[in-house]
Write a protein that holds these residues in place. Structure first.
Motif, mmCIF file in Angstrom:
data_model
loop_
_atom_site.group_PDB
_atom_site.id
_atom_site.type_symbol
_atom_site.label_atom_id
_atom_site.label_comp_id
_atom_site.label_asym_id
_atom_site.label_seq_id
_atom_site.Cartn_x
_atom_site.Cartn_y
_atom_site.Cartn_z
ATOM 1 N N LEU A 183 -73.198 -58.427 -25.831
ATOM 2 C CA LEU A 183 -73.094 -57.446 -24.757
ATOM 3 C C LEU A 183 -74.454 -57.410 -24.068
ATOM 4 O O LEU A 183 -75.415 -56.870 -24.609
ATOM 5 N N GLN B 228 -60.173 -50.846 -19.445
ATOM 6 C CA GLN B 228 -61.119 -51.016 -20.553
ATOM 7 C C GLN B 228 -60.405 -51.517 -21.798
ATOM 8 O O GLN B 228 -60.927 -52.342 -22.545
ATOM 9 N N ILE C 197 -60.000 -55.200 -21.509
ATOM 10 C CA ILE C 197 -61.272 -55.895 -21.739
ATOM 11 C C ILE C 197 -61.567 -55.968 -23.232
ATOM 12 O O ILE C 197 -61.987 -57.006 -23.752
ATOM 13 N N ASN C 198 -61.337 -54.853 -23.942
ATOM 14 C CA ASN C 198 -61.551 -54.848 -25.398
ATOM 15 C C ASN C 198 -60.690 -55.917 -26.075
ATOM 16 O O ASN C 198 -61.164 -56.676 -26.932
ATOM 17 N N LEU D 112 -62.056 -59.497 -25.374
ATOM 18 C CA LEU D 112 -63.249 -59.841 -26.151
ATOM 19 C C LEU D 112 -62.884 -60.172 -27.600
ATOM 20 O O LEU D 112 -63.414 -61.129 -28.185
ATOM 21 N N ARG E 291 -70.888 -60.948 -22.529
ATOM 22 C CA ARG E 291 -70.241 -59.871 -21.763
ATOM 23 C C ARG E 291 -71.317 -59.247 -20.892
ATOM 24 O O ARG E 291 -72.141 -58.461 -21.355
ATOM 25 N N LYS F 56 -72.956 -56.888 -18.254
ATOM 26 C CA LYS F 56 -72.763 -55.562 -17.699
ATOM 27 C C LYS F 56 -73.923 -55.237 -16.763
ATOM 28 O O LYS F 56 -75.079 -55.526 -17.079
ATOM 29 N N GLU G 181 -67.101 -48.412 -26.572
ATOM 30 C CA GLU G 181 -65.702 -48.745 -26.834
ATOM 31 C C GLU G 181 -65.544 -50.213 -27.199
ATOM 32 O O GLU G 181 -64.731 -50.571 -28.063
ATOM 33 N N GLU G 182 -66.309 -51.076 -26.543
ATOM 34 C CA GLU G 182 -66.211 -52.508 -26.840
ATOM 35 C C GLU G 182 -66.779 -52.810 -28.227
ATOM 36 O O GLU G 182 -66.212 -53.617 -28.974
ATOM 37 N N TYR H 130 -71.137 -59.407 -33.159
ATOM 38 C CA TYR H 130 -71.613 -59.083 -31.813
ATOM 39 C C TYR H 130 -73.069 -58.633 -31.877
ATOM 40 O O TYR H 130 -73.612 -58.316 -32.939
#
Length: 491
Positions: free
Chosen positions: A229, A288, A291-292, A295, A307, A309, A321-322, A333
């Protein structure tokens, strides 16, 4: 739709690497210009033909040491026959022009030294780690600049890179036979150039390097997915962190938001898959939740994902949230911080977000919190002196200003507004909290807007900003304090 910014200048000369092994390259000239080109081409396996009737001693010495073919005669177009490239280096404009015309008539690319308007191609400043080469060009505009950059890159690159590239060439056929295209093959080469093989070459142990490469090639360890991220920063690509840039170059997939500029996305590998996921006001291409799910799916496929941002992932980026979705799915991650828009806007204004004796705290908010029936805690902090950075607040500027003034914050509190923070097309505005509602009425603001409110804003540099509203009429012949007091009573 991505963040709008000025289009990058396009190259007028496209860099390529041309095969010259065993081919003839003709250089016409007898002095320093011809010698410089001969030295450059002498780093290749080309066969050099140097046409020089009265060659200077240094050029004669080069010809002897490199076994170049020396045509000791006045130039004639026949001397270019069979060449794949020609260099006109006579220091005589008339003769150089004639050589260029002859070469073009014969269909041979030609370079006229120090005459960019006559050149079909330009020679780069070269960092040589054969078979690895780094070429730096300026389309003839700044050869000295190219040489300066070459010197810096030369210091950065290990002398062992040539040997490593040579070893890679010996494994290329085997890798193409044993490994499927795409991610597995890419992963092999990434580990080859950054793992035990590369370290062994750097230590001078080529036998150990060969064994490590063989073991890597024959291993059948399944690829493990990983999601980074990454904060893309406020827009300017040179504000990206070094870690973010490294991860972009290593990513199989780049998943990016609408506000991330194309210039930042383009810093990834050209063959990386690019997936826009939108999420901009009035334009949500994916929820969202979607998107989750995306991923997690990419991680389970063993993909290396960046990812991207806008700004910092942990500041209004819904990274929480991710991360929760990735944790629940057991996907590896990491989070890479980015320069958030508030910091970029403050830098654009040379604005101290904290100021000794004035404020020692700050608040980041979207402004939408003020739509509730009760005053949020951050508004109370603003009233007590904190600097407030309002993200995505243009459409609620009047409400933000009204509620803060109603709650006790002085209408004279300084305000700074930046559109497209950090970018070359940024716009800066200054005023007071009482002026802030005018922001909603502006139709000339199409980019992201950041608003900073607080007493510390008064310490900003307003030389390059414009007033939010037209200047109030000046009352001459009266004391400023009386005018101020009168305006305060009027409010």
């Amino acid at each position: 739709m991505q963040h709008e910014s000025q289009e990058k200048p396009r190259l007028n000369a496209f860099p390529i690497f041309m095969r010259v092994e065993g081919e003839v390259v003709a250089i016409v000239g007898s002095g320093d210009e011809a010698l410089a080109k001969a030295r450059l081409l002498g780093q290749s396996s080309a066969s050099l033909r140097i046409v020089a009737k009265n060659a200077e001693p240094a050029l004669l010495d080069f010809i002897a040491r490199h076994r170049a073919v020396h045509v000791e005669a006045d130039y004639a177009h026949e001397h270019l026959e069979g060449a794949v490239m020609v260099f006109a280096a006579t220091a005589d404009e008339t003769l150089d022009t004639r050589i260029v015309a002859d070469a073009r008539r014969m269909g041979i690319p030609v370079n006229a030294v120090d005459r960019p308007e006559l050149c079909d191609f330009f020679t780069p400043a070269l960092v040589n780690r054969a078979p690895l080469a780094v070429a730096i060009g300026t389309e003839g505009a700044g050869p000295v600049l190219a040489q300066m950059i070459r010197a810096r890159i030369d210091q950065m690159l290990s002398p062992s890179l040539g040997a490593l590239a040579g070893l890679a060439a010996s494994f290329r056929d085997a890798a193409e036979t044993l490994l499927p295209r795409g991610n597995p093959r890419r992963r092999f080469w990434s580990d080859f150039f950054s793992g035990p093989t590369a370290r062994a070459v750097a230590a001078g142990n080529l036998s150990l390097a060969h064994d490590a490469a063989t073991e890597l090639l024959l291993s059948r360890t399944p690829a493990v997915g990983h999601i980074a991220l990454v904060g893309a920063g406020p827009g300017a690509e040179d504000l990206l962190t070094l870690r973010a840039q490294r991860l972009l170059m290593d990513a199989d997939v780049i998943v990016f938001d609408a506000l991330v500029p194309e210039a930042v996305v383009a810093m990834g590998r050209r063959d990386a898959e690019r997936m826009p996921v939108g999420k901009r006001k009035g334009c949500h291409s994916k929820s969202q939740s979607e998107i989750n799910t995306l991923l997690v799916a990419l991680g389970r496929e063993g993909r290396r994902v960046v990812r991207l941002k806008s700004g910092d992932p942990l500041v209004f980026g819904r990274a929480g949230e991710e991360m929760a979705a990735l944790r629940d799915a057991g996907i590896s991650y990491e989070v890479v911080p980015g320069v958030t828009a508030a910091f970029a806007a403050a830098a654009d204004f040379e604005l101290p977000l904290t100021l000794r004796g004035v404020t020692s705290s700050m608040v980041f908010t979207t402004g939408h919190d003020l739509k509730g029936g009760t005053l949020p805690d951050w508004a109370k902090l603003a009233i007590s002196g904190a600097t407030v950075a309002v993200y995505m607040g243009r459409s609620v500027a009047a409400e933000v200003a009204g509620r803060l003034i109603e709650s006790g914050l002085s209408p004279d509190t300084a305000v700074a507004v930046v559109e497209n923070a950090s970018l070359s097309n940024r716009r800066r505005f200054h005023g007071t909290l009482a002026d802030l509602p005018s922001l909603e009425a502006r139709r000339d603001l199409s980019g992201p807007v950041m608003t900073i409110i607080g007493d510390a804003v008064a310490g900003a540099n307003f030389d390059r900003s414009e007033a939010l509203v037209a200047q109030k009429p000046t009352v001459f012949g009266q004391d400023e304090a009386l005018v101020s007091a009168a305006e305060g009573k009027a409010r």
